[in-house]
Design a protein around this motif. Sequence first.
Motif, mmCIF file in Angstrom:
data_model
loop_
_atom_site.group_PDB
_atom_site.id
_atom_site.type_symbol
_atom_site.label_atom_id
_atom_site.label_comp_id
_atom_site.label_asym_id
_atom_site.label_seq_id
_atom_site.Cartn_x
_atom_site.Cartn_y
_atom_site.Cartn_z
ATOM 1 N N UNK A 1 0.837 -1.203 0.000
ATOM 2 C CA UNK A 1 0.000 0.000 0.000
ATOM 3 C C UNK A 1 0.869 1.249 0.000
ATOM 4 N N UNK A 2 1.967 1.212 0.787
ATOM 5 C CA UNK A 2 2.862 2.364 0.836
ATOM 6 C C UNK A 2 3.496 2.656 -0.516
ATOM 7 N N UNK A 3 3.908 1.610 -1.229
ATOM 8 C CA UNK A 3 4.499 1.810 -2.561
ATOM 9 C C UNK A 3 3.491 2.418 -3.524
ATOM 10 N N UNK A 4 2.253 1.914 -3.476
ATOM 11 C CA UNK A 4 1.214 2.458 -4.356
ATOM 12 C C UNK A 4 0.928 3.915 -4.015
ATOM 13 N N UNK A 5 0.896 4.227 -2.708
ATOM 14 C CA UNK A 5 0.637 5.608 -2.291
ATOM 15 C C UNK A 5 1.752 6.539 -2.760
ATOM 16 N N UNK A 6 2.987 6.089 -2.631
ATOM 17 C CA UNK A 6 4.112 6.917 -3.083
ATOM 18 C C UNK A 6 4.034 7.146 -4.588
ATOM 19 N N UNK A 7 3.685 6.103 -5.353
ATOM 20 C CA UNK A 7 3.545 6.257 -6.798
ATOM 21 C C UNK A 7 2.443 7.253 -7.147
ATOM 22 N N UNK B 1 1.781 15.786 -12.697
ATOM 23 C CA UNK B 1 0.679 16.431 -13.395
ATOM 24 C C UNK B 1 0.478 17.880 -12.968
ATOM 25 N N UNK B 2 1.155 18.311 -11.920
ATOM 26 C CA UNK B 2 1.003 19.678 -11.449
ATOM 27 C C UNK B 2 1.660 20.646 -12.421
ATOM 28 N N UNK B 3 1.275 21.931 -12.384
ATOM 29 C CA UNK B 3 1.865 22.917 -13.309
ATOM 30 C C UNK B 3 3.336 23.202 -13.043
ATOM 31 N N UNK B 4 3.839 22.807 -11.882
ATOM 32 C CA UNK B 4 5.248 23.026 -11.597
ATOM 33 C C UNK B 4 6.109 22.122 -12.464
ATOM 34 N N UNK B 5 7.314 22.591 -12.764
ATOM 35 C CA UNK B 5 8.226 21.860 -13.646
ATOM 36 C C UNK B 5 9.089 20.912 -12.827
ATOM 37 N N UNK B 6 8.847 19.611 -12.977
ATOM 38 C CA UNK B 6 9.629 18.600 -12.275
ATOM 39 C C UNK B 6 10.396 17.770 -13.296
ATOM 40 N N UNK B 7 11.578 17.347 -12.911
ATOM 41 C CA UNK B 7 12.400 16.501 -13.769
ATOM 42 C C UNK B 7 11.953 15.049 -13.626
ATOM 43 N N UNK B 8 11.628 14.402 -14.733
ATOM 44 C CA UNK B 8 11.205 13.008 -14.684
ATOM 45 C C UNK B 8 12.314 12.117 -14.150
ATOM 46 N N UNK B 9 13.555 12.420 -14.521
ATOM 47 C CA UNK B 9 14.692 11.636 -14.050
ATOM 48 C C UNK B 9 14.791 11.701 -12.538
ATOM 49 N N UNK B 10 14.702 12.901 -11.995
ATOM 50 C CA UNK B 10 14.834 13.068 -10.545
ATOM 51 C C UNK B 10 13.651 12.449 -9.808
ATOM 52 N N UNK B 11 12.446 12.584 -10.378
ATOM 53 C CA UNK B 11 11.268 12.011 -9.744
ATOM 54 C C UNK B 11 11.371 10.489 -9.692
ATOM 55 N N UNK B 12 11.846 9.869 -10.773
ATOM 56 C CA UNK B 12 11.983 8.407 -10.784
ATOM 57 C C UNK B 12 12.997 7.944 -9.750
ATOM 58 N N UNK B 13 14.078 8.706 -9.592
ATOM 59 C CA UNK B 13 15.104 8.347 -8.602
ATOM 60 C C UNK B 13 14.555 8.449 -7.181
ATOM 61 N N UNK B 14 13.880 9.551 -6.871
ATOM 62 C CA UNK B 14 13.325 9.736 -5.532
ATOM 63 C C UNK B 14 12.231 8.716 -5.245
ATOM 64 N N UNK B 15 11.453 8.373 -6.271
ATOM 65 C CA UNK B 15 10.408 7.366 -6.091
ATOM 66 C C UNK B 15 11.007 6.035 -5.664
ATOM 67 N N UNK B 16 12.038 5.575 -6.374
ATOM 68 C CA UNK B 16 12.668 4.302 -6.037
ATOM 69 C C UNK B 16 13.332 4.363 -4.654
ATOM 70 N N UNK B 17 13.935 5.494 -4.334
ATOM 71 C CA UNK B 17 14.611 5.627 -3.041
ATOM 72 C C UNK B 17 13.606 5.578 -1.890
ATOM 73 N N UNK B 18 12.498 6.313 -2.001
ATOM 74 C CA UNK B 18 11.501 6.327 -0.933
ATOM 75 C C UNK B 18 10.868 4.950 -0.749
#
Length: 293
Positions: A46-52, A60-77
């Motif tokens: 459940x925690x993994x799904x929530x983090x995803x 999807x937010x209007x702020x500019x996020x790097x996909x590379x950095x988001x994927x790294x932080x996702x796996x780390x968390x």
Amino acid sequence: MKMRVAETFWIQFYEKVTQPELWIMIGQGAFKIFLIVIVSSIVIRIGKIAIQKIFLLRMKSPLNYSERREATLLRLLQNVLRYVIYFNAIIMILETLTFKVGALLAGAGIAGLAIGFGAQNLVRDIITGFFIIFEDQFSVGDYVKIGNLEGTVEEIGLRTVKFKSWTGEVHIIPNGNIVEVTNYSVHNSVAYVDVSIAYGENIERVENIIKEVLEEMTDKYEEIVKPPELLGVQMLGTSEIVLRVTCEVKPRQNFYIARELRKEIKTRLDENGVDIPYPRMVMYSKEEVRSSN
């Protein structure tokens, strides 16, 4: 005497084993351990799904996020969540088995202090991993070169980095051993092709043919960022004139576009009868040599 002692021991052992309270306690303990394992697995999932979900909302937010950095932080968390849940589950299982967890943790603290001086490499790996993520040196999905090894980063942990080479090998390197990194995925790449023509060819005519091909390449391949450019004569060889073509492409697409450039240019030169020099062997027979003399 020995027989009586043995009989007494087995009688006492049998009485303890056959006590209903013992089996009830064992059953309750086994059931608690089973529940701890099941609940821990569910919480991790459940925690993994929530983090995803959280990261999908961030993307999807209007702020500019790097996909590379988001994927790294996702796996780390997700890894940190798994470690924390596993640690708590082990503590609860030990308490269920009637171990004194407080004494164990105190002993572990003393032992940790004793071996702390020998754990410098572990501390260095964790600190280096933190700065790799904090400074965004490379991220999951990047194609990097670390030392003499190259590959696509699959996971960045607090202690190790995993990346996969194009031939399928997975390399695991401790973060503390990473001294120099080359990241091929941050900026656009440049593809270059050297075209050799014979000295007898008209250079201006060949250049016009190549320019026609390059003008068609931009609309044909979406990997090309800027139109290819013919730089001119790169080198005068012993038997050929070398012309150089360059093209700015998307990251890591330089090898693919270079191959396509060679194919397109070679096809067009053949259609226009342009001779590309290649090694040739001329053989003479003894009779021909004698007749010529």
